[in-house]
Design a protein around this motif. Structure first.
Motif, short mmCIF file in Angstrom:
data_model
loop_
_atom_site.label_atom_id
_atom_site.label_comp_id
_atom_site.label_asym_id
_atom_site.label_seq_id
_atom_site.Cartn_x
_atom_site.Cartn_y
_atom_site.Cartn_z
N MET A 34 0.85 -1.19 0.00
CA MET A 34 0.00 0.00 0.00
C MET A 34 0.89 1.24 0.00
N LEU A 35 0.78 2.07 -1.05
CA LEU A 35 1.63 3.25 -1.17
C LEU A 35 1.17 4.37 -0.25
N LEU A 36 -0.13 4.48 -0.05
CA LEU A 36 -0.65 5.48 0.87
C LEU A 36 -0.34 5.06 2.31
N ARG A 37 -0.03 6.02 3.15
CA ARG A 37 0.31 5.69 4.54
C ARG A 37 -0.84 5.91 5.50
N ALA A 38 -1.86 6.66 5.07
CA ALA A 38 -2.96 6.98 5.98
C ALA A 38 -4.25 7.17 5.19
N VAL A 39 -5.37 6.96 5.89
CA VAL A 39 -6.69 7.15 5.28
C VAL A 39 -7.58 7.88 6.28
N ILE A 40 -8.20 8.97 5.81
CA ILE A 40 -9.20 9.69 6.60
C ILE A 40 -10.57 9.37 6.01
N PHE A 41 -11.50 8.97 6.87
CA PHE A 41 -12.84 8.59 6.44
C PHE A 41 -13.87 9.60 6.92
N ASP A 42 -14.80 9.93 6.02
CA ASP A 42 -16.06 10.55 6.44
C ASP A 42 -16.83 9.50 7.23
N LEU A 43 -17.87 9.89 7.95
CA LEU A 43 -18.64 8.94 8.76
C LEU A 43 -19.99 8.61 8.13
N ASP A 44 -20.93 9.58 8.15
CA ASP A 44 -22.29 9.32 7.67
C ASP A 44 -22.29 9.09 6.17
N ALA A 70 -5.75 -1.66 8.70
CA ALA A 70 -4.85 -1.59 9.86
C ALA A 70 -3.75 -2.63 9.74
N GLY A 71 -4.08 -3.82 9.24
CA GLY A 71 -3.08 -4.86 9.04
C GLY A 71 -2.05 -4.48 8.00
N ASP A 72 -2.44 -3.64 7.05
CA ASP A 72 -1.50 -3.14 6.04
C ASP A 72 -0.55 -2.09 6.61
N GLY A 73 -0.84 -1.64 7.83
CA GLY A 73 0.00 -0.61 8.44
C GLY A 73 -0.50 0.81 8.22
N ALA A 74 -1.68 0.97 7.63
CA ALA A 74 -2.23 2.31 7.39
C ALA A 74 -2.70 2.93 8.69
N ARG A 75 -2.42 4.20 8.87
CA ARG A 75 -2.99 4.96 9.98
C ARG A 75 -4.35 5.48 9.53
N MET A 76 -5.32 5.52 10.45
CA MET A 76 -6.69 5.85 10.07
C MET A 76 -7.29 6.87 11.02
N VAL A 85 -11.61 -0.74 16.31
CA VAL A 85 -10.90 -0.22 15.13
C VAL A 85 -9.87 0.81 15.62
N PRO A 86 -8.62 0.67 15.24
CA PRO A 86 -7.58 1.54 15.80
C PRO A 86 -7.48 2.91 15.11
N PHE A 87 -8.54 3.69 15.19
CA PHE A 87 -8.47 5.04 14.66
C PHE A 87 -7.51 5.87 15.52
N ALA A 88 -6.60 6.55 14.87
CA ALA A 88 -5.65 7.39 15.61
C ALA A 88 -6.32 8.67 16.09
N ALA A 89 -7.37 9.11 15.41
CA ALA A 89 -8.07 10.33 15.78
C ALA A 89 -9.48 10.29 15.20
N VAL A 90 -10.42 10.90 15.90
CA VAL A 90 -11.81 11.00 15.45
C VAL A 90 -12.25 12.43 15.67
N TYR A 91 -12.54 13.13 14.57
CA TYR A 91 -12.95 14.54 14.64
C TYR A 91 -14.38 14.69 14.12
N GLY A 92 -15.22 15.31 14.92
CA GLY A 92 -16.50 15.81 14.44
C GLY A 92 -16.44 17.32 14.34
N GLU A 93 -17.60 17.95 14.18
CA GLU A 93 -17.64 19.42 14.11
C GLU A 93 -17.20 19.99 15.45
N ARG A 94 -16.21 20.89 15.40
CA ARG A 94 -15.65 21.50 16.60
C ARG A 94 -15.53 23.00 16.38
N PRO A 95 -15.68 23.78 17.45
CA PRO A 95 -15.65 25.24 17.27
C PRO A 95 -14.31 25.78 16.82
#
Length: 219
Positions: A1-11, A99-105, A127-137
């Motif tokens: 996997m060439l990409l090192r990280a993946v950020i996901f939308d939720l809904d 996560a098994g591929d070593g990607a940070r999420m 699921v080993p998410f490194a961070a979870v962001y919702g709407e923040r001020p």
């Protein structure tokens, strides 16, 4: 996997929450004597944060009720967050494989931060998410790239090493603005044509094909 990280939308990307969002909004509208909408209408109402959701749902000329409807929505949704919401098929397995591929999420949503964290903890436990962001001020909402870029820094990767996965034009616009690899999902709240028109580098129609698209990405 060439990409090192993946950020996901939720809904519309990891979880199908449309029914509970529609139910909560229609409940709030009814409380204040306003007409409700069919569930399908909420496919176009969601995506830009809760205030925009309520603004789109309240009839023109009744802006005086925006704040009361918003308050009623939040109170009801807080108690009914998990009535109908579930992760999409194959999502936990796909995330485990990444996560098994070593990607940070990470997760980045325009939904209220508390709701995002509760949904992720309940529906995607372990699921080993490194961070979870919702709407923040302190951070502007997508498609402004500020939050996505902050997440990349937190994940320890360059934006060009990161994919951004989502189901709407907002997500694809965020990916392009942040210099990330945008991947759309066809099972969400918007059409494939919208995703492609806003720069999706790939569009997946199953969790397995999403995993393949991320593994095969060539930034």
């Amino acid at each position: 996997m060439l990409l090192r990280a993946v950020i996901f939308d939720l809904d519309g990307t990891l979880v199908d929450s449309l029914g509970d969002i529609a139910d909560a909004t229609n409940h709030a509208l009814t409380l204040h004597g306003l007409p409700t909408h069919p569930e399908s209408a909420y496919l176009r109402f969601v995506g830009s944060g809760v205030r925009e959701l309520i603004r789109r749902a309240v009839p023109a000329g009744r802006e005086d009720l925006l704040e009361p409807v918003l308050a009623s929505y939040k109170a009801y949704y807080d108690d009914h967050l998990f009535d109908r919401t579930a992760h999409y098929p194959g999502i936990p397995e796909m995330l485990t494989a990444l996560a098994g591929d070593g990607a940070r999420m990470a997760v980045l949503s325009n939904k209220s931060d508390d709701f995002v964290k509760r949904l992720v903890a309940r529906l995607l436990p372990g699921v080993p998410f490194a961070a979870v962001y919702g709407e923040r001020p302190d951070l502007p909402r997508k498609p402004d790239p500020t939050a996505a870029l902050a997440l990349a820094r937190e994940l320890g990767v360059a934006p060009t090493e990161c994919a951004f996965v989502g189901d709407t034009s907002i997500d694809m616009d965020t990916a392009r603005a942040a210099g990330m690899y945008g991947v759309g999902v066809a099972w969400g709240f918007r059409e494939v044509a919208e995703l492609k028109a806003h720069g999706a580098r790939a569009v997946a129609d199953t969790a397995q094909s999403l995993l393949t698209a991320l593994r095969d990405a060539r930034p």
